[in-house]
Design an enzyme around this catalytic site. Structure first.
Site, mmCIF file in Angstrom:
data_model
loop_
_atom_site.group_PDB
_atom_site.id
_atom_site.type_symbol
_atom_site.label_atom_id
_atom_site.label_comp_id
_atom_site.label_asym_id
_atom_site.label_seq_id
_atom_site.Cartn_x
_atom_site.Cartn_y
_atom_site.Cartn_z
ATOM 1 C CE1 TYR A 69 -3.027 -3.159 1.176
ATOM 2 C CE2 TYR A 69 -4.482 -1.307 0.697
ATOM 3 C CZ TYR A 69 -4.291 -2.658 0.884
ATOM 4 O OH TYR A 69 -5.360 -3.513 0.779
ATOM 5 C CG ASP A 85 0.419 -20.445 3.684
ATOM 6 O OD1 ASP A 85 0.828 -20.120 4.814
ATOM 7 O OD2 ASP A 85 1.109 -21.102 2.867
ATOM 8 C CE LYS A 132 4.148 -18.124 2.142
ATOM 9 N NZ LYS A 132 3.423 -19.412 2.250
ATOM 10 C CG ASP A 187 -7.491 -5.901 1.876
ATOM 11 O OD1 ASP A 187 -8.554 -5.445 2.299
ATOM 12 O OD2 ASP A 187 -7.293 -6.184 0.677
ATOM 13 C CG ASP A 244 -12.839 -8.904 2.509
ATOM 14 O OD1 ASP A 244 -12.817 -7.935 3.305
ATOM 15 O OD2 ASP A 244 -13.223 -8.804 1.329
HETATM 16 C C1 IPM Z 1 -10.549 -2.339 2.992
HETATM 17 C C2 IPM Z 1 -10.672 -2.131 1.509
HETATM 18 C C3 IPM Z 1 -9.611 -1.131 1.089
HETATM 19 C C4 IPM Z 1 -8.251 -1.714 1.397
HETATM 20 C C5 IPM Z 1 -9.695 -0.690 -0.388
HETATM 21 C C6 IPM Z 1 -11.095 -0.232 -0.753
HETATM 22 C C7 IPM Z 1 -8.678 0.363 -0.706
HETATM 23 O O1 IPM Z 1 -10.567 -3.327 0.830
HETATM 24 O O2 IPM Z 1 -10.756 -1.369 3.740
HETATM 25 O O3 IPM Z 1 -10.284 -3.458 3.410
HETATM 26 O O4 IPM Z 1 -7.696 -2.448 0.586
HETATM 27 O O5 IPM Z 1 -7.765 -1.444 2.478
HETATM 28 MN MN MN Z 2 -10.497 -5.051 2.124
#
Ligand code: IPM
Ligand code: MN
Length: 361
Positions: A138, A231, A197, A255, A259
């Site tokens: 990032y 992983d 990792k 990130d 999710d």
């Molecule tokens: C998150 C999102 C962001 C990230 C994107 C939208 C830039 O996926 O907040 O997790 O990658 O951090």
């Molecule tokens: Mn995200």
């Protein structure tokens, strides 16, 4: 006189404004109940403004944000704008300029919420991911050459400084000490797990791992240390999420695993996070996107935004109000909603906000 907090509200794109409105409704109800005041100022950063004015973030936006006690963000992402422009120009830019170096993402299954993992309940899914929020791929360091030719070369670097790693680890150790399983009276240890990792990324995660053990040994001997390759961590998040207490990881892995964590807690309808600058201004958001196809239909789930609001309350120092909002959300998931999915809740967006306010009393 009642304590007053100044909150910047960035409803953003798609369903962002709808979920933000419900979060604001609940925050105001909590303020009334707990005797403090919230002074809200709205900003129209997002895709519509960009398409209208060509401006992603106005000059001085970060300066302005710095004058607030906290920021509540709805969602950024617009179908009419190419991917990356708004995400980089608004969300990532605010995170960087406000130096929100922690992304705190609790992974908790609330009562009554359907979990996609077999035989897992709220007692199994209850941990927190501390995601580093400024470095890694990032950082924006890299480039492309000979684009569009057979010789095109692209590079985007995973970058960490000792300083970035260390401040993130210290936050995570402090967090584990204060809110880990032992501190909450539900386990024998406060445990911090580093997710990395080290077997492949032998420069970057060697830095992380050495700093982890040095800092832990010197200043947090009471916090138990564990290490997971990213992983393998993904496997355990599905198979044995009850192993985890507090996890700390780099930006990109954080990130991705959050999710995965979000879906185990019932999905984007409930997952919230905070972009924290512990010495500055923090920004709270539902971690799902702007879900543009549901815009204006009163079907999107506002609970993630409401939970982001609870994290905001916790951070500005209204812990009792934060707990009450969370308890109210749990009451609603346990007793009211049919599902967390958009359009299948059995209630509309606004009604879910009302239910939380009602449970708040
Ligand atoms: C998150 C999102 C962001 C990230 C994107 C939208 C830039 O996926 O907040 O997790 O990658 O951090
Ligand atoms: Mn995200």
């Amino acid at each position: 006189m009642a304590k007053t907090y100044r909150i910047a509200v960035l409803p953003g794109d798609g369903t962002g404004p709808e979920v933000t409105a419900e979060a604001v409704k609940v925050l105001q109800a909590a303020a009334g109940k707990f005797g403090f005041q919230l002074h809200l100022t709205e900003f129209d950063f997002g895709g519509d403004r960009y398409l209208r004015t060509g401006e992603v973030l106005p000059v001085g936006a970060a300066e302005t944000m710095r004058t607030f006690d906290a920021i509540l963000l709805g969602a950024i992402g617009h179908p009419g704008v190419a991917p990356g422009i708004l995400e980089k120009g608004i969300l990532l830019r605010l995170r960087f300029e406000l130096d929100q170096y922690i992304n705190l993402r609790p992974v908790r299954l609330f009562p009554g919420v359907e979990c996609p993992l077999k035989d897992k309940g709220p007692e199994h899914i209850d941990y927190v991911v501390v995601r580093e929020n400024t470095g890694d791929v990032y950082s924006g360091v890299g480039g492309v050459a000979m684009k569009g030719t057979a010789h095109e070369v692209a590079e985007q670097s995973m970058i960490y400084t000792r300083f970035q790693v260390e401040r993130c680890l210290r936050y995570a150790f402090d967090y584990a000490r204060r809110y880990g399983r032992k501190a909450r009276g539900v386990g024998e240890h406060n445990t911090l797990g580093l997710v990395g990792k080290t077997n492949v990324l032998t420069f970057v995660f060697d830095l992380w791992e050495r700093a982890f053990h040095e800092i832990g040994e010197a200043d947090y001997p009471d916090v138990k240390r564990e290490y997971y390759h990213v992983d393998a961590c993904c496997m355990w998040m599905v198979k044995s999420p009850e192993w985890f207490d507090v996890l700390v990881t780099a930006n990109m892995f954080g990130d991705i695993i959050t999710d995965l964590g979000a879906i185990t807690q019932g999905g984007m309808g409930i997952a919230a996070g905070g972009n924290l600058n512990p010495q500055g201004v923090s920004m709270f958001e539902p971690i799902g996107g702007s879900a543009p196809k549901y815009t204006g239909q009163n079907v999107i789930n506002p609970l993630a935004a409401i939970c982001a609001g609870a994290m905001l309350l916790q951070t500005i120092g209204e812990a009792a109000a934060a707990d009450a909002v969370e308890t109210a959300v749990k009451h609603v998931t346990a007793n009211k909603l049919k599902s967390l999915a958009a359009g299948r809740m059995g209630y509309g967006t606004r009604e879910v906000g009302d239910l939380v306010c009602e449970a708040l009393g």
